[in-house]
Write a protein that holds these residues in place. Sequence first.
Motif, short mmCIF file in Angstrom:
data_model
loop_
_atom_site.label_atom_id
_atom_site.label_comp_id
_atom_site.label_asym_id
_atom_site.label_seq_id
_atom_site.Cartn_x
_atom_site.Cartn_y
_atom_site.Cartn_z
N LEU A 246 38.56 49.43 64.59
CA LEU A 246 37.67 49.74 63.47
C LEU A 246 37.75 48.69 62.38
O LEU A 246 37.99 48.99 61.21
N GLY A 247 37.52 47.46 62.76
CA GLY A 247 37.47 46.41 61.77
C GLY A 247 38.83 46.11 61.16
O GLY A 247 39.86 46.28 61.80
N PHE A 248 38.83 45.69 59.89
CA PHE A 248 40.07 45.24 59.27
C PHE A 248 40.68 46.28 58.33
O PHE A 248 41.56 45.96 57.53
N MET A 337 38.96 61.18 51.71
CA MET A 337 40.34 60.75 51.90
C MET A 337 40.55 60.17 53.30
O MET A 337 40.10 60.74 54.29
N GLY A 338 41.23 59.02 53.35
CA GLY A 338 41.58 58.44 54.64
C GLY A 338 40.61 57.42 55.19
O GLY A 338 40.76 56.99 56.34
N GLN A 339 39.61 57.02 54.42
CA GLN A 339 38.66 56.03 54.93
C GLN A 339 39.39 54.70 55.17
O GLN A 339 40.28 54.32 54.44
N ARG A 340 38.97 53.99 56.23
CA ARG A 340 39.57 52.71 56.57
C ARG A 340 38.49 51.65 56.81
O ARG A 340 38.70 50.71 57.58
N THR A 341 37.36 51.80 56.16
CA THR A 341 36.31 50.80 56.30
C THR A 341 36.70 49.50 55.61
O THR A 341 36.62 48.42 56.19
N ALA A 342 37.13 49.59 54.37
CA ALA A 342 37.52 48.42 53.58
C ALA A 342 38.18 48.91 52.30
O ALA A 342 38.02 50.08 51.92
N PRO A 343 38.93 48.06 51.62
CA PRO A 343 39.46 48.44 50.30
C PRO A 343 38.32 48.88 49.38
O PRO A 343 37.23 48.31 49.40
N SER A 344 38.56 49.90 48.60
CA SER A 344 37.54 50.42 47.70
C SER A 344 37.40 49.50 46.49
O SER A 344 38.21 48.60 46.25
N PHE A 345 36.35 49.76 45.72
CA PHE A 345 36.12 49.00 44.49
C PHE A 345 37.34 49.06 43.58
O PHE A 345 37.77 48.05 43.03
N PHE A 346 37.92 50.24 43.42
CA PHE A 346 39.09 50.39 42.55
C PHE A 346 40.34 49.76 43.16
O PHE A 346 41.23 49.31 42.43
N ASP A 347 40.46 49.73 44.49
CA ASP A 347 41.58 49.02 45.11
C ASP A 347 41.55 47.54 44.70
O ASP A 347 42.57 46.96 44.31
#
Length: 516
Positions: A246-248, A337-347
């Motif tokens: 699932l991507g990175f 909760m638990g998404q792994r698409t990409a770091p969020s804007f706040f991350d």
Amino acid sequence: MRFIFMTFYVVLLSTVIVRAFSMFHYSRENNVVDYDSSTEDESFGKMETHPRLKLMREKLKKLKLNNADKARRAPQVAAGPLSYRNIERSVFAPVEEINEPFADYLYQSDILLTEEQVDNLLSANKDESNENDEDSNSVSTETTSDETMHHKRIKRKVKSNRRYKWSTKKPISYYISADLTPAKKQVIVSAVNFWQHHTCLTFREVETLEDSIDLIHFINGEGCFSGIGRVGGSQNVSVADGCEHLGFGIVSHEIGHALGFWHEQARSDRDSFVEVRLVNIKPDKEGDFAKQAANSIKTYDIPYEYGSIMHYGANSFAISQAFEALIAKNERFQQTMGQRTAPSFFDVYQVNRHYECLDKCSAAITSCQNGGYPNPKTCNKCICPTGFGGDLCSDPQTTQSENCGQRITATEDWQLLEASVGENLPWKPTENNPAVWKPVVCSWHITAPVSKTVEVLVSENSAQCNFGCTLNALQIKTNINYKMTGMRVCCRNDNRNYIYQSEGNLMPIIAEAYYH
């Protein structure tokens, strides 16, 4: 005014009904573990016989037992029934399952602590009971005396000690072990590039492994794990089979640890946002849901983010994978909760705050919109919240298909929007096709006239159902603070029959699909 009926195939066969609605007046403010890491054929299994790590295992066991005991003694909220989801079991094992054979050496499922860090956590457990629970973000351990710190508390998510921070004056060196597969190498480079393009940090791949310099060593280990912050010398980030799926997302999560991030649900203010259901957590895993001491990690006044790449999934360590272990206090964000698409804007924003990247654009006159801010790599362009794009975040996010993503105006009557996202992707992961590298993303901006709001109803949804909507998701943003990750849905009973209403006259909707 009403609006849409969206059918998202792939990510979702989602029917969304939308309308514009009269607006109410609303305001909101707004010591290193020294096992040998110099060979190309490292195996985490070797850790079982290393004397230092055997000592670490005993200390970690004590820490986890202390954490579990503290969790059981904490006041328990009168729990309602757990929500059942007809989960479609993926061929991808979750990280905690991949790491299970080595769980005795890891903290909170995927963190490889140094001996000093374990000792600090054990000491914090002793001291915490003597402190009050008043939190303050106005002070920092780098500038405050020990006497002052005895009276003040700091909400933190990022490791605050400057000794654990990487330098921004030179690139962060990294080495990729030769025995990693091409797919893993692609994921690693893509994850590194993401952090590099969105922060002031720079990275440099080196061709030889040198223990004498600080670097991140990506190894073909038997788990997905990382240390916390810069611990000195060559530090491992393990990319086992399954970490590249699932991507990175998973690898960027582990790099997040290496940059200094703890898990989001370990924040000291966690209990205001999520409830830990011990009844559905494996008895030997209760200690993995510990909160950090308030003076150990820093949040920089950034709100709790259900959509952080560093957040556990709702069913992490659950006895039954069909029920939650974590319950969002705002139930509409349960699947965020638990998404792994990409770091969020706040991350990303938190890394930029932690490494003082924003100072690089202090003189910029770039007028970013919709919550964006100047990119420290290119100050005349903005880093935008999900759903927004363009140099100034004034446009919908760039879409990856000609047939999806557009601006739509809501009217007084319900309108129907049907969309298929990822038609050309495989229907589901298989042994022969285990991972899709990059998701297809589509973004809609639904607007109502000034003084009106937008209403949306998801009336049909044929996405694959799993906690965290990791294979595909429809994300709906109702908050006027577009920086927050929106409410994600993928299962048929996610927010079923719920009418989403925007706070303002714009509602961004984002669909993402790894599979058809």
